[in-house]
Design an enzyme around this catalytic site. Structure first.
Site, PDB file in Angstrom:
ATOM      1  N   CYS A 259      34.346  23.188  20.051  1.00  0.00           N
ATOM      2  CA  CYS A 259      34.556  21.916  19.343  1.00  0.00           C
ATOM      3  C   CYS A 259      33.253  21.404  18.708  1.00  0.00           C
ATOM      4  CB  CYS A 259      35.191  20.888  20.279  1.00  0.00           C
ATOM      5  SG  CYS A 259      35.995  19.523  19.394  1.00  0.00           S
TER       6      CYS A 259
ATOM      7  N   HIS B  61      40.226  24.084  21.605  1.00  0.00           N
ATOM      8  CA  HIS B  61      39.918  23.971  23.024  1.00  0.00           C
ATOM      9  C   HIS B  61      40.654  25.038  23.845  1.00  0.00           C
ATOM     10  CE1 HIS B  61      37.548  20.211  23.227  1.00  0.00           C
ATOM     11  NE2 HIS B  61      38.175  19.952  22.092  1.00  0.00           N
TER      12      HIS B  61
ATOM     13  N   GLU C  22      40.179  25.748  26.819  1.00  0.00           N
ATOM     14  CA  GLU C  22      40.295  25.290  28.209  1.00  0.00           C
ATOM     15  C   GLU C  22      41.350  24.218  28.408  1.00  0.00           C
ATOM     16  OE1 GLU C  22      38.865  21.748  26.524  1.00  0.00           O
ATOM     17  OE2 GLU C  22      38.360  23.799  26.029  1.00  0.00           O
TER      18      GLU C  22
END
Length: 378
Positions: free
Chosen positions: A269, A354, A356
């Protein structure tokens, strides 16, 4: 309790507070996820923003102490169509309203979130103010226009950790002053590769995923210098997500530039944008950003499409980077913006989305393994 949302362009939206009296301001944005409102609330990348959820019913599963992405609520205000005050979930320990009130964050419902989302989509993310005490539209519009623009704001300094910490067994273990330079900082050096993560607004689940992937992780403040990181002697460097405009984060860009080629680097990001800037590129503000758990991204190396979770308002301008040194690895299939880059010769790569994200798709979890493999070949 009546409330009024006013945007800088003069549009207003009546609503009502479900957290009591209050006032908030910032950039108003929308998120298209159907679940995960607690993760949204605590994501540091939302600092300085008021978030509206496009899913109409929010609060139905409450909140709990585990599903957080930082130590506190980060959004300036939370805007929903309909609030559900009676959560039903065996993991719930508190209602959403009590959670917001406990941290002094304004929550409103009865807002036409569809109309607001369409307005932002057409006009772009914009400055806004919401109040239960000042219900005069002209007054609020004037005040909205006095709010600082997101462009040019370094918000990483506002959300970064003040003290370095070791991520241990799923939680932060704060270090004493000077301990990061201690020879014993890495406790599992013999069995686990070590990673320094620069906290520009790090989500806890990134640290969880790094730990799960087999890394020993120490998180350091955003302004930590390259010399300090090299003195820690890690095996790799991670650049975290975070809020605001990446270009004013000059200290992070310079640190990254100094460490290029000296350590394997992985960014997510804001970390993707900082890597792009460190490589000599530029960034620009998107019209309304990408925020949600359903963004299609194409991996150009494999041709596969990954469904991703995203939260960013800026993007890397690939035209500003040398194609001899840097290549695009992923693109967004909705608007063809850059979603991933890598250096052709140096061990450095990053993605805009993202991998995760929790809750969210796990299509891109392989990136953590890719980071580890890069260390073995470096």
């Amino acid at each position: 309790m009546k409330a009024l949302l006013a945007l800088e362009d003069g549009r207003t939206f009546p609503c009502r507070s479900f957290t009591g009296p209050g006032e908030a301001s910032g950039e108003v944005v929308f998120n298209t996820s159907m679940t995960g409102y607690q993760e949204v609330l605590t994501d540091p990348s939302y600092s300085g923003q008021m978030v509206t959820m496009t899913y109409p019913l929010v609060g139905n599963y409450g909140v709990n102490p585990e599903d957080v992405e930082s130590a506190r609520i980060q959004v300036a205000a939370f805007l929903v169509k309909e609030y559900q005050p009676f959560p039903s979930n065996f993991r719930s320990t508190q209602s959403l309203a009590d959670y917001l009130k406990g941290q002094g964050v304004l929550g409103v419902e009865g807002l036409d979130t569809r109309a607001l989302t369409r307005h932002i989509r057409n006009g772009g993310a914009m400055r806004a103010i919401i109040s239960t005490t000042d219900l005069d539209a002209e007054s609020l519009i004037r005040r909205a226009n006095a709010i600082p623009s997101m462009e040019g704001l370094d918000l990483a300094r506002d959300v970064t950790t003040e003290t370095a910490y070791r991520w241990q067994d799923g939680r932060p273990e704060f270090l004493a002053a000077g301990e990061i330079l201690d020879a014993g900082i890495w406790r599992q050096r013999e069995t686990r590769p070590s990673v320094v993560a620069i906290d520009f607004g790090l989500k806890y689940n990134i640290a969880r995923c790094l730990e799960k992937a087999g890394f020993e992780v120490v998180v350091v403040p955003a302004a930590t210098e390259a010399g300090t990181i090299m003195a820690m002697a890690p095996d790799g460097l991670f650049l975290s997500n975070g809020p605001g405009d990446p270009e004013p984060v000059a200290y992070g860009i310079e640190t990254t530039r100094e460490l290029l080629g000296r350590l394997p680097i992985f960014g997510i990001c804001l970390g993707n944008q900082i890597l792009g800037l460190a490589l000599g590129g530029r960034t620009y503000k998107l019209k309304f950003g990408h925020r949600g758990a359903n963004q299609p991204v194409k991996n150009l190396a494999t041709g596969k499409v990954e469904i991703t979770s995203q939260n960013h308002g800026f993007a890397v301008d690939m035209k500003s980077l040398s194609s001899d040194d840097v290549e695009v690895t992923h693109i967004n299939l909705n608007d063809n913006t850059v979603e991933g880059i890598r250096h052709r010769r140096l061990p450095a790569f990053a993605v805009q989305y993202h991998p995760e994200a929790s809750p969210g798709p796990h299509d891109a979890a392989y990136l953590f393994d890719q980071f580890r493999a890069m260390m073995k070949t470096n």
